[in-house]
Design a protein around this motif. Sequence first.
Motif, PDB file in Angstrom:
ATOM      1  N   LYS A 179      30.175  73.961  23.866  1.00 18.01           N
ATOM      2  CA  LYS A 179      29.226  74.294  22.812  1.00 18.01           C
ATOM      3  C   LYS A 179      28.480  75.578  23.140  1.00 18.01           C
ATOM      4  O   LYS A 179      28.295  76.445  22.300  1.00 18.01           O
ATOM      5  CB  LYS A 179      28.216  73.154  22.648  1.00 18.01           C
ATOM      6  CG  LYS A 179      28.480  72.302  21.433  1.00 18.01           C
ATOM      7  CD  LYS A 179      27.299  71.406  21.156  1.00 18.01           C
ATOM      8  CE  LYS A 179      27.554  70.557  19.931  1.00 18.01           C
ATOM      9  NZ  LYS A 179      26.548  69.515  19.785  1.00 18.01           N
ATOM     10  N   GLN A 180      28.054  75.615  24.430  1.00 16.89           N
ATOM     11  CA  GLN A 180      27.290  76.765  24.888  1.00 16.89           C
ATOM     12  C   GLN A 180      28.105  78.042  24.715  1.00 16.89           C
ATOM     13  O   GLN A 180      27.593  79.065  24.252  1.00 16.89           O
ATOM     14  CB  GLN A 180      26.925  76.576  26.352  1.00 16.89           C
ATOM     15  CG  GLN A 180      25.617  77.224  26.715  1.00 16.89           C
ATOM     16  CD  GLN A 180      25.140  76.735  28.059  1.00 16.89           C
ATOM     17  OE1 GLN A 180      25.933  76.225  28.846  1.00 16.89           O
ATOM     18  NE2 GLN A 180      23.878  76.887  28.342  1.00 16.89           N
ATOM     19  N   GLU A 181      29.379  77.927  25.094  1.00 17.73           N
ATOM     20  CA  GLU A 181      30.236  79.090  24.955  1.00 17.73           C
ATOM     21  C   GLU A 181      30.336  79.521  23.501  1.00 17.73           C
ATOM     22  O   GLU A 181      30.317  80.711  23.189  1.00 17.73           O
ATOM     23  CB  GLU A 181      31.627  78.787  25.530  1.00 17.73           C
ATOM     24  CG  GLU A 181      31.668  79.039  27.023  1.00 17.73           C
ATOM     25  CD  GLU A 181      32.871  78.398  27.691  1.00 17.73           C
ATOM     26  OE1 GLU A 181      33.839  78.069  26.986  1.00 17.73           O
ATOM     27  OE2 GLU A 181      32.821  78.237  28.923  1.00 17.73           O
ATOM     28  N   ILE A 202      28.066  78.999  21.295  1.00 15.12           N
ATOM     29  CA  ILE A 202      26.794  79.611  20.912  1.00 15.12           C
ATOM     30  C   ILE A 202      26.756  81.063  21.364  1.00 15.12           C
ATOM     31  O   ILE A 202      26.409  81.966  20.611  1.00 15.12           O
ATOM     32  CB  ILE A 202      25.606  78.819  21.515  1.00 15.12           C
ATOM     33  CG1 ILE A 202      25.469  77.480  20.788  1.00 15.12           C
ATOM     34  CG2 ILE A 202      24.313  79.613  21.420  1.00 15.12           C
ATOM     35  CD1 ILE A 202      24.517  76.525  21.464  1.00 15.12           C
ATOM     36  N   GLU A 238      29.202  82.936  21.971  1.00 15.67           N
ATOM     37  CA  GLU A 238      30.160  83.690  21.170  1.00 15.67           C
ATOM     38  C   GLU A 238      29.541  84.046  19.816  1.00 15.67           C
ATOM     39  O   GLU A 238      29.598  85.190  19.376  1.00 15.67           O
ATOM     40  CB  GLU A 238      31.436  82.835  20.985  1.00 15.67           C
ATOM     41  CG  GLU A 238      32.653  83.606  20.588  1.00 15.67           C
ATOM     42  CD  GLU A 238      32.939  84.787  21.510  1.00 15.67           C
ATOM     43  OE1 GLU A 238      33.324  85.833  20.979  1.00 15.67           O
ATOM     44  OE2 GLU A 238      32.767  84.655  22.746  1.00 15.67           O
ATOM     45  N   SER A 239      28.883  83.021  19.202  1.00 18.15           N
ATOM     46  CA  SER A 239      28.319  83.281  17.884  1.00 18.15           C
ATOM     47  C   SER A 239      27.124  84.227  18.001  1.00 18.15           C
ATOM     48  O   SER A 239      26.863  85.032  17.115  1.00 18.15           O
ATOM     49  CB  SER A 239      27.904  81.972  17.214  1.00 18.15           C
ATOM     50  OG  SER A 239      26.783  81.442  17.869  1.00 18.15           O
ATOM     51  N   GLU A 240      26.425  84.111  19.146  1.00 18.87           N
ATOM     52  CA  GLU A 240      25.308  85.014  19.406  1.00 18.87           C
ATOM     53  C   GLU A 240      25.830  86.455  19.475  1.00 18.87           C
ATOM     54  O   GLU A 240      25.258  87.374  18.898  1.00 18.87           O
ATOM     55  CB  GLU A 240      24.657  84.599  20.726  1.00 18.87           C
ATOM     56  CG  GLU A 240      23.274  85.120  20.967  1.00 18.87           C
ATOM     57  CD  GLU A 240      22.262  84.690  19.911  1.00 18.87           C
ATOM     58  OE1 GLU A 240      21.250  85.367  19.831  1.00 18.87           O
ATOM     59  OE2 GLU A 240      22.494  83.693  19.164  1.00 18.87           O
TER      60      GLU A 240
END
Lengths: 682, 121
Positions: free
Chosen positions: A452-454, A456, A458-460
């Motif tokens: 999930k963090q990745e 996020i 990525e989307s960031e």
Amino acid sequence: MLIKKILLNLSLYIPDVALILFLTEEGIFVPEERSHFIVVLVYFLIKISLHNIVAFFCFIKPYSAVKDILLQFQRGRYSMADSAHVLKPSACFGDLFELLRSTGRYLDNLVGSQNDEIEKFRELYNNVILSANSYFVVLNARDEVIFANKSFSANFRYTDDGILGLRLEDIFYIIPGRFSDAIDNVKKRGQSAVLRKIKLISRRKISLIADIKISRVTVQGEKQYIVVMDDITSQWRKDYQISLISQISESLQRDEEVERILYAILTAVTSGSGLGFNRAMLFLYNEQKKILTGKMAVGPDSMEEAVQIWGSVQNEELNLLGGGPDAPPVLQTNGAFYKQVVTSNFAINGNTLFADVFNKRAPVHIYDAASDPRVDPETRKFMDVSEFVVVPLCSANKALGVVVADNKFNGAPIYEDHVELLSIFAVQASLSIDSYNSLTSVKERMEHIQAKQEAIVESEKMAAVGRIAAHIAHEIRNPLVTVGGYARRILQSVKKPQKTLEDIEKAASIILHESERLEKILSNVMDFSRPSPLIREYNNLNDVVKDTYYLLKNVLQERKITATLDLEQKLPLVKSDFNQLKQVVLNLLQNAMDATPAGGSIILKTGLTETHIYIRIKDSGTGISPEAMDKIFDPFFTSKITGVGLGLAVVKKIVNDHNGEIVISNNSEGGCQFSVELLRPS
Amino acid sequence: MSRILLVEDEKNQRELYAAELRDDGYEVEEASDGKMAVEKVKSSKYDLVVLDIRMPEMDGIEALGKILSRDKKIPIVIHTAYSNYKSNFMTWTADAYVTKSSNLDELKTKIAEILAARGQA
């Protein structure tokens, strides 16, 4: 002659005197009459014979009694039964006899008290030895036991005398090489030896782990060997358990399979250095089928195999799980016993002992399976042994299964402390299994979160790219739209002759102007991503601040913001790019103005610390939110809808180019402060 | 004839849009920033406002609020080079959001629709 005559006459009446006279007078006196002499001689002979006969009958009894007593004395027996050799004190030799008896009693007391002392000492000595948990054996030169202390003979189930004359080979199944070598060494060289952790199993099925000391003594010219064994079995067991638990938790970290842990557990239960059971089996609960199913078994198929294993593990260090993934634990047996266990099931709602232990979660110790009502026929048949233990495997949350252990081959009794140890062990094992399970789920969750963090991140990143794109798009679209719009108008004017040449000229010049603007925007964007050369001169930072302040003075007044200059007059000159620093202050001041409402204030301050020279811009505005703080320097990040989002990014770039830093802080009274800190010139 | 207030800080664009709208028969008043737009709305009555977002002095969003607080019913078309704020225009309570283009057809269509809906073609 007169005397001669008197004596002669006297000797006629007292023959003894005559006899004395024979012998004592000078020369041999021969009586004149031969017959007389014969009479005297006969008399004399008879008298001697009579004397002897009387003496024989008078003295034979006391003589033999005294002789008897002296012989007893020689044997160390000084007291005698009063009934024996009773002689009256008045009898012949009675006094002497009484004297002997009292001497005997005296000696008896003396020796007796000494014996008491020795016995007391021996008892004390034995107690000390017992409490030290040590076994003492003394061997003669032919390796025969000539002494063994009580704890040795008791532990190995011999009588005190029964052990005498035995050799070590008669007592123990296997004499480890280290042990026999050490004895040889002591014999040949007289060197004492100390051996650690020797594993022994006796022919009477007693096993122990001992530290052994061997030394040589010479007693009355004969060489003897003292063997002292310190029983460290329980200590070893504890160490082993701790080691095992730590290996189990290590294996958890290594992400090993739970089966491996279980195998290690059973091995620990059975190995002599562990809990020492002959056999151990594990039944795990199958939730779907509601049965306890045989999962694993460890133990030899026969006593011979057990002894063989004992010999083979003598020098093995504890390493149940190490040695690569395929290395089997020490006591791996896939024989008949194993097959029997893994093909057995016990329904948990059935009326079996294992199900009972599982459901009640309490260990059961069966002493006599044949008569114990708790043992059902199925279990009786399955175990085929009279004494065994069933211990539940359960963690705080749930029961996982049962562990069964027995001493089928040596029939050794199961002691309560073994049951206790097994229970403790089962709890620890359960916790391990449980924590393995939760670790697995935690790991899964971690992986999920990480993914999930990745996403996020990525989307960031995408958001940042989006922001950049949106900004550039906006900057470019405006001139582009204008260019396009006027181009259309030119086209229309070609179609519509009423449009004047003037209109076309105007449109064309606007297109040209907007195109130039477009080029400028692009070069600005490029400039930002490309380092621009610094013009290094010695500048006074006060001048930088003042210049910028005057540039925005009117705007500040218009917005009703009070700006104050607080400048350190003795500021050293700093090698820097004046215009770029002006840009920094301009951007920061503009930000401060944007954040500060009408009626607020801004302070522009310069100053010195020991190492740095600074410009601080402090406002009474809204401050910076923690979320904004993280990305405040990101290019194209902005909190203003019409902001470009390049101001602080530019500031940061310029300050970095000057080897300085920016420190941002929110003021306790509201607003925030940006401090540009450059290295103080040396 | 409908009266339109065109709020745009870029002179060249403003003149372009004004000329185009006038060509289409609207009466067009021009304002070069939000502040001026608010002043104009106070002093005169318009059938529709075309509002840029990024402007000096007072940006379009602030101006939007002020214009609406003055006249709740006046239709407002946001006309901007930003394409990424379109999702916000409903919360800003504007009537339409048109991204600037050299082709003014979309802007003109929206204006016509809104005015037709109000019965003021």
